[in-house]
Write a protein that holds these residues in place. Structure first.
Motif: not given
Length: 367
Positions: A343-345, A348-351, A356-360
Motif C-alpha cells: 500500500x505504501x508503494x 508512492x507511485x499512484x497505483x 479503484x480502477x485505472x478508469x476511475x
C-alpha cells in the motif's frame, strides 16, 4: 485423319519443362492410364500410348529440339504413329513401373526385398539435447537357418518355374503393347519348391527377436526418423532385407520448453528483483544449477540468454541457448506486513488499489 495433339499438351507440361519435371509428368500419366489398371478400356490404352510416344520424343534432347522447331514432322517415325525409330532405353528409369512393357531388356526382374519395419520410441528432452545410445528389441523375419532362405527341404533345391522359365512374369499382348504380369504358377518367384522345408514350411523365413544398440544423435525432435539399412524383414527367396525406421517422440519436460535448438525456462521472479536486479540460480539440462544476473529494470517477458546451453544441433558441433524468460511472481496470500508495504508503494507511485480502477483514475485526470 485425326489431328495429333501437341506433345507438351499430352504430358500436361510447359515448353520450358525440365528433364526431372518431364519424367515426373510421364510417370503420373503412365500410372493413371496403364493397361493393367484399366483393363478393357481402349481410351486408356490410347492415352497411355500417346503419353509414351510424347515422352519418347521429348526426353531425347535432339528429337525435342527438332520437335520444338518443326513439330510432328520433325521427328519422323514417332510423328507417324507408334514407336518406330525411338530408343526404348529412355524408359529404363521406369522399369519398376513398366516392367517389360515395351519388350526391351532394361526392365529385368528383381528379387523382392523384405518389408521395412517401424519402431516407435520415446526419449526425454535431455536425451534429445545430448544424444543417447539406446538398446532396442525388434521382431523381424530372418532367413530360415535350416534351408538358408531357399524354402526347400535340406538336400533339395527349388526348381525353375516351367510356366515363366524362371522370370517370375508372363508377357501378355495387348494390341501394340506387350504387358508383363506376375506369373500365377510361382507367384512371381520364378521358382517352385517341390519339397518345402519343415522348419519354415517353404517360406524361407522365420520370425525372431533381435536386440540392437542404436545411436540417437543430439538435436532430434518429435517425428525424426533414423534409418537402419538392412535391419528390416529378410526378403523372400533370398531377397535383400528391408530397412528399419526408428521414429522418435520427445516427451515434454516438466521445467523446460523447446523452441528449435533453444530450451526456454519460464522463470517467475519477485517484483523487487525485476526492479532492482539481483542474482538467481537456475536449473540447466546438465543438472547443475547456473547463477544468472538479472539486470535492474527487467520487464516481464524479457529474455536472458546463456549461450551454448541448449540442445545439440543435428550434424553440427554446437548447441542452442538456454533462454530465461522473465515473469513476475505474485504472492497469492500476502502477509499483513507485505500488504502494508505494498500500500505504501502504491501510494508512492499512484497505483490504483482497493477497488479503484485505472478508469476511475483517468476520469479524475480529465475532469
Amino acid at each position: 485423319m485425326p489431328t495429333r495433339r501437341d506433345y507438351y499438351e499430352v504430358l500436361e507440361v510447359s515448353r520450358e519443362v525440365s528433364t526431372a519435371e518431364l519424367k515426373s509428368a510421364y510417370r503420373r500419366l503412365a500410372l493413371k492410364y496403364h493397361p493393367d489398371r484399366n483393363p478393357n478400356d481402349p481410351e486408356a490404352a490410347d492415352n497411355f500410348k500417346e503419353a509414351s510416344e510424347a515422352y519418347a520424343v521429348l526426353s531425347d534432347p535432339e528429337k525435342r529440339q527438332r520437335y520444338d522447331r518443326f513439330g510432328h514432322g520433325g521427328v519422323g517415325g514417332a510423328a507417324g504413329g507408334g514407336f518406330g525409330g525411338f530408343d526404348p532405353s529412355v524408359f529404363g528409369d521406369f522399369s519398376d513401373l513398366l516392367g517389360d512393357l515395351f519388350g526391351f531388356s532394361g526392365a529385368r526382374e528383381r528379387r523382392q526385398s523384405g518389408s521395412d519395419l517401424v519402431y516407435r520410441m520415446e526419449i526425454t528432452l535431455k536425451d534429445a539435447a545430448f544424444g543417447i545410445d539406446a538398446p532396442i528389441a525388434i521382431s523381424r523375419l530372418v532367413a530360415c537357418p535350416a534351408c538358408h532362405g531357399s524354402g526347400a527341404e535340406a538336400g533339395t533345391t527349388p526348381v525353375t518355374c516351367p510356366t515363366c522359365k524362371g522370370r517370375g512374369r508372363q508377357r501378355l499382348s495387348q494390341g501394340f503393347l506387350v504387358v508383363t504380369r506376375s506369373c500365377p504358377e510361382c507367384g512371381g518367384d520364378g521358382r517352385i519348391v517341390e519339397k518345402p522345408c519343415a522348419e519354415c514350411r517353404g517360406e524361407g523365413r522365420r520370425r525372431e527377436s533381435r536386440k540392437l544398440d542404436i545411436r540417437i544423435p543430439a538435436g532430434v525432435e518429435t517425428g525424426s526418423r533414423l534409418r537402419l539399412t538392412g535391419e528390416g524383414d529378410a526378403g523372400p527367396a533370398g531377397g535383400a532385407a528391408g530397412d528399419l525406421y526408428v521414429v522418435l517422440t520427445v516427451t515434454p519436460h516438466e521445467v523446460f520448453e523447446r523452441e528449435g535448438d533453444d530450451v526456454v525456462l519460464p522463470l517467475n521472479l519477485p517484483f523487487p528483483t525485476l526492479v532492482l536486479g539481483g542474482e538467481v540460480s537456475v536449473p540447466t539440462l546438465e543438472g547443475e544449477p547456473e547463477k544468472v544476473a538479472i539486470p535492474a529494470g527487467t520487464a516481464v517477458g524479457r529474455e536472458i540468454r546463456i549461450k551454448g546451453r541448449g540442445l545439440g544441433q543435428l550434424g553440427r558441433n554446437r548447441r542452442g541457448d538456454l533462454v530465461i524468460r522473465a515473469g513476475v511472481a505474485v504472492p497469492e496470500k500476502p502477509s499483513a506486513r507485505e500488504k502494508e508495504l505494498l500500500r505504501e508503494y502504491a501510494a508512492e507511485i499512484g497505483a490504483p488499489i482497493g477497488g479503484k480502477s485505472v478508469l476511475d483514475k483517468a476520469k479524475k485526470i480529465f475532469k
